[in-house]
Design a protein around this motif. Structure first.
Motif, short mmCIF file in Angstrom:
data_model
loop_
_atom_site.label_atom_id
_atom_site.label_comp_id
_atom_site.label_asym_id
_atom_site.label_seq_id
_atom_site.Cartn_x
_atom_site.Cartn_y
_atom_site.Cartn_z
N SER A 160 38.30 42.64 46.04
CA SER A 160 38.41 42.05 44.66
C SER A 160 37.51 42.65 43.72
CB SER A 160 38.13 40.41 44.87
OG SER A 160 36.93 40.23 45.43
N GLY A 161 36.63 43.70 44.14
CA GLY A 161 35.72 44.24 43.08
C GLY A 161 34.67 43.35 42.32
N ASN A 162 34.72 43.43 41.10
CA ASN A 162 33.72 42.36 40.68
C ASN A 162 34.46 41.30 39.81
OD1 ASN A 162 35.17 43.56 38.33
ND2 ASN A 162 33.20 44.06 37.22
N PRO A 188 46.62 39.55 45.37
CA PRO A 188 46.27 38.09 45.66
C PRO A 188 46.75 37.32 44.32
CG PRO A 188 44.54 39.43 46.55
CD PRO A 188 45.33 40.45 45.84
N ARG A 189 47.00 36.16 44.23
CA ARG A 189 47.43 35.51 43.21
C ARG A 189 46.13 35.00 42.53
NH1 ARG A 189 51.62 32.02 41.61
NH2 ARG A 189 52.54 32.43 43.53
N LEU A 219 42.36 45.17 37.68
CA LEU A 219 42.97 45.10 38.97
C LEU A 219 44.11 46.11 38.88
CD1 LEU A 219 44.02 41.79 40.84
CD2 LEU A 219 45.56 43.81 40.57
N PHE A 220 43.75 46.67 40.30
CA PHE A 220 44.78 48.13 40.44
C PHE A 220 45.86 47.24 41.79
CE2 PHE A 220 41.71 50.11 38.27
CZ PHE A 220 42.48 51.13 37.48
N VAL A 229 41.93 38.18 36.33
CA VAL A 229 42.03 39.16 35.26
C VAL A 229 42.34 38.61 33.95
CG1 VAL A 229 42.88 41.37 34.45
CG2 VAL A 229 42.12 41.14 36.75
N ILE A 230 43.50 37.78 33.85
CA ILE A 230 44.02 37.02 33.01
C ILE A 230 43.14 36.05 32.35
CG2 ILE A 230 45.85 35.68 32.04
CD1 ILE A 230 46.75 38.21 32.99
#
Length: 329
Positions: free
Chosen positions: A277-279, A105-106, A97-98, A112-113
């Motif tokens: 949010s991409g993938n 967004p939370r 995420l960039f 990602v985490i």
């Protein structure tokens, strides 16, 4: 299994549908391994398995979201039920995420985490339980050079990769009583994969791989080497080693250099994009191994000049940092 023999070894690879994971599956297939390929996209996994079979490997696919512990347990159980053991587990699945921390967004940040770090935790937990039952095994965690040196606009990714490196270090100590179970950490530099095109992005500009850019096959070769030979940590790409060294010896200088590098070389200024949010929540993509950055000239020759400038700059800065540290002492 002999430590340098991979033929017929049972190998789980997560994130195997594209990028480093798919290149790693190919590399193990060439060595004659039996593969258990995991990712969210079943069709891409099936395509990857067909490629592996043509290269001399065999195996199965198990669609898996590594962020879900139950699915990872099922992945491990399926591998053991099918082949009777588990020799190597590669935790590779990752998203990114960039964006600035306060502008992302939370739920995207937490995803990602969940995928990168908790996915690695889930894989390690399942694999180590099986390794202890059978008395041997190799766990290979794919972290990143950013586990040694942070960077702006990717704090979720950086946090997850620092966590993976720390997790590996803890596990090596916890497994001191199991001399035939080994944990390795792979630390790639900037790699030519589709990760950047598929990333969540809240910067407003398209992201790209930073120079110097290395091919994913180089990471795959390092992973296979870690499967054959006991090793603790392994950088892939000299730029990662140099960045980590300067960040350790002169933290303010390292942070400033990375800040400038990201601002000048991680985004395509002339390609604005809408936030998205991409993938992260919707797996997508064509299963490509490469992101096309090197082919399009971002890695070489024009893009390579920026990477070379970084390497040369670090080579000059390193002795200066050493001298400054010596003077302070």
């Amino acid at each position: 299994m002999m430590r340098n023999q991979l033929r017929d070894a049972v190998v789980v690879v997560t994130g195997a549908s594209s990028g480093i994971g798919r290149a790693t599956a190919h590399a193990f297939a060439r060595a004659g391994a039996t593969l258990v390929l995991a990712a969210r996209r079943e069709e891409a996994l099936k395509d990857a398995l067909q490629e592996c079979e043509r290269l001399g490997g065999c195996g199965i696919v198990v669609p898996t979201d590594v962020g879900e512990a139950e699915q990872v347990d099922r992945l491990c159980d399926t591998a053991v039920e099918r082949y009777g053991r588990l020799d190597i587990w590669v935790n590779n699945a990752a998203v990114t995420l960039f964006g600035r921390l306060e502008e992302t967004p939370r739920d995207a940040y937490e995803k990602v985490i969940q995928t990168n770090l908790l996915g690695c935790v889930n894989g390690a937990r399942a694999a180590i339980r099986q390794f202890r039952d059978q008395g041997h095994g190799r766990l290979i965690n794919v972290s990143s050079m950013v586990a040694h040196a942070g960077q702006p606009f990717t704090s979720a990714y950086v946090t997850s990769k620092w966590g993976i490196r720390g997790l590996s270090e803890c596990l090596r100590m916890e497994l001191a009583d199991a001399p035939d179970i080994h944990v390795s950490t792979i630390l790639p530099a900037s790699i030519d994969t589709p990760l950047f095109q598929r990333a969540a992005n809240y910067v407003g500009q398209s992201a790209k791989a930073m120079t110097p850019i290395y091919p994913p096959e180089k990471v795959a070769a390092a992973i296979v080497h870690a499967a054959r030979y006991r090793m603790r940590e392994h950088f892939v790409g000299n730029s990662g080693r140099l960045v980590a060294a300067i960040r350790t010896l002169a933290p303010p200088l390292g942070e400033k250099m990375m800040e400038r590098k990201v601002n000048s070389d991680h985004f395509i200024q002339e390609l604005p994009i809408e936030p998205g949010s991409g993938n992260l929540f919707d797996s997508r993509g064509d299963g490509a191994v490469h992101g096309g950055w090197i082919e399009r000239g971002y890695g070489s020759p024009s893009g390579g000049r920026k990477g070379l400038a970084l390497v040369l700059g670090l080579a000059v800065a390193l002795p200066l940092a050493l001298y400054a540290c010596h003077r302070r002492a």
